[in-house]
Motif scaffolding. Sequence first.
Motif, PDB file in Angstrom:
ATOM      1  N   SER A 408      -5.497   0.426  -3.413  1.00 33.60           N
ATOM      2  CA  SER A 408      -4.183   0.704  -4.004  1.00 33.60           C
ATOM      3  C   SER A 408      -3.485  -0.611  -4.275  1.00 33.60           C
ATOM      4  O   SER A 408      -4.016  -1.696  -4.018  1.00 33.60           O
ATOM      5  N   LYS A 438      -3.060   3.524  -9.337  1.00 35.64           N
ATOM      6  CA  LYS A 438      -3.153   3.544  -7.861  1.00 35.64           C
ATOM      7  C   LYS A 438      -2.003   2.810  -7.172  1.00 35.64           C
ATOM      8  O   LYS A 438      -2.195   2.143  -6.162  1.00 35.64           O
ATOM      9  N   ARG A 440       0.925   2.335  -4.775  1.00 32.92           N
ATOM     10  CA  ARG A 440       1.296   2.960  -3.505  1.00 32.92           C
ATOM     11  C   ARG A 440       2.763   2.739  -3.165  1.00 32.92           C
ATOM     12  O   ARG A 440       3.360   3.470  -2.400  1.00 32.92           O
ATOM     13  N   VAL A 461       5.413   7.637  -8.038  1.00 30.81           N
ATOM     14  CA  VAL A 461       5.793   6.914  -6.821  1.00 30.81           C
ATOM     15  C   VAL A 461       7.234   6.458  -6.989  1.00 30.81           C
ATOM     16  O   VAL A 461       7.552   5.781  -7.969  1.00 30.81           O
TER      17      VAL A 461
END
Length: 487
Positions: A408, A438, A440, A461
């Motif tokens: 990530s 990816k 995070r 996110v």
Amino acid sequence: MIPFADEKLLNLLIQYNPWWKGIPISEKMAPPHHRFAYYEATKLLFHPELRRFVVLSGARRVGKTTIMYQLIQNLLGKGTAARNIVYLSFDNPILKLGGFEGVLRAYENAYPTEGTLYFFFDEVQYAENWETWIKTLYDTRLNVRLVATGSASPALEKGSADSGVGRWSVLKIPTLSFYEYCDLLQIPARPQLESGIRPTQLYRLPQSDLTDLMTRLSSLQQHFYRYLSVGGFPELALSHDDAFSQRMLREDVVDKVIKRDLLTLFNVRNPLQLEKVFLYLCMNSSNIINLSTMSKELDGMNKVTLSNYIRFLKEANLIYISEPISVEGKGILKGRPKIYVADAAIRNAVLMLDDVITNSNEMGVMVESTVYKHIAAFYYTTNAQVGYYRKLKENEKEVDVVVELPASRILCEVKYRENSHIPESDAIIELANDESKKTRGALVITKRAEDYGVTAHHTRVPVIRIPAPAFLYLLGHSEKEGYAAKM
């Protein structure tokens, strides 16, 4: 080596090791405050199963020698025989010429010892063939534990790669983090924080808890300004004379490294050129460096020479190099690094900047440099890559700091200005919303104490706004708790 009589070397040993005569180590030499690196060094030095020598690498005045004396104090406090503890600084011309063999011969002839021996070698890179001698000590004397320091890391890391595999570990010591600065000065305003607080996870807090946390951290703002000005060097941070501290920074940290250390280690023939390169990098800190442009602006200096000088400055712990990271496999600025001066206070001292706190452009540079330093130091002991992202097309969209983890990545954009608003088309928003990237965690570092919370963008996110002092303090708190790689 030039032969010296054992008596001369022994007199030098006695001067360096006053505890042999029962003289205690002063609090000035081994202050009660410990940096994070002290605890890491302690784990390695006293590990009950894995025998490792410890090599501390870092810029001048970051506290490497202090950590050594604190470790010695620790040993004496545990009842270790005083003469089983040997400290030497190879910055001394006699020791440079006498070498390891002569010193150890003089010591062992005068003081037959039993049990574990603890050697502390300061500025070890000045000793000829130091890595060979340390390798020999490790391989042939199982009763020896050793800590060494060096201000210039190339020799240390080369020695570690060539001879030190499985024998010693290099611990890089950055300048003080903002958390360490506040702790060192015992700033009354520093809040007591609960365990487990991580900057990328602040969106999980109820709004009332987030408001309470940011309110408590807002009292650090005024101390953050001074930290940026004189910052990350313990002795200078404790001084009450900031102007004198900046002068000491120029003379002790910068001039000695460029005019002595690098000339010795790399046989630099034109120190004036090297000074010009460092000055140029100070003036362009946080910018992407183009060697062709830099060559033209430095009177046609050879690009290979420029590249070498940049590497020397990095290995002397005066600058960081942030390489571009691809999140798409193509379309990045290959071979065009960003350069950050290793500490904002170094840049201030070299450029002799006044009233930087009131200069919005200078503050932006200092804060971005400081954020990068903190993140790079936070992930130093892991296999994470810390760099930046910039897309060649679409107006060269950029993310200031990207942490590339095995599975990530974490994004960090510095918007240290009155209005931290970022549009929907900004790179950090697009990457935070794209599952294939990816991401995070995503952070926007802001200026105003009240500028915090999740942005209004509806991303996969959440993108979190957090004031710079709060972010840096929380990162240091996470490091103290041992949350490496868990920002």
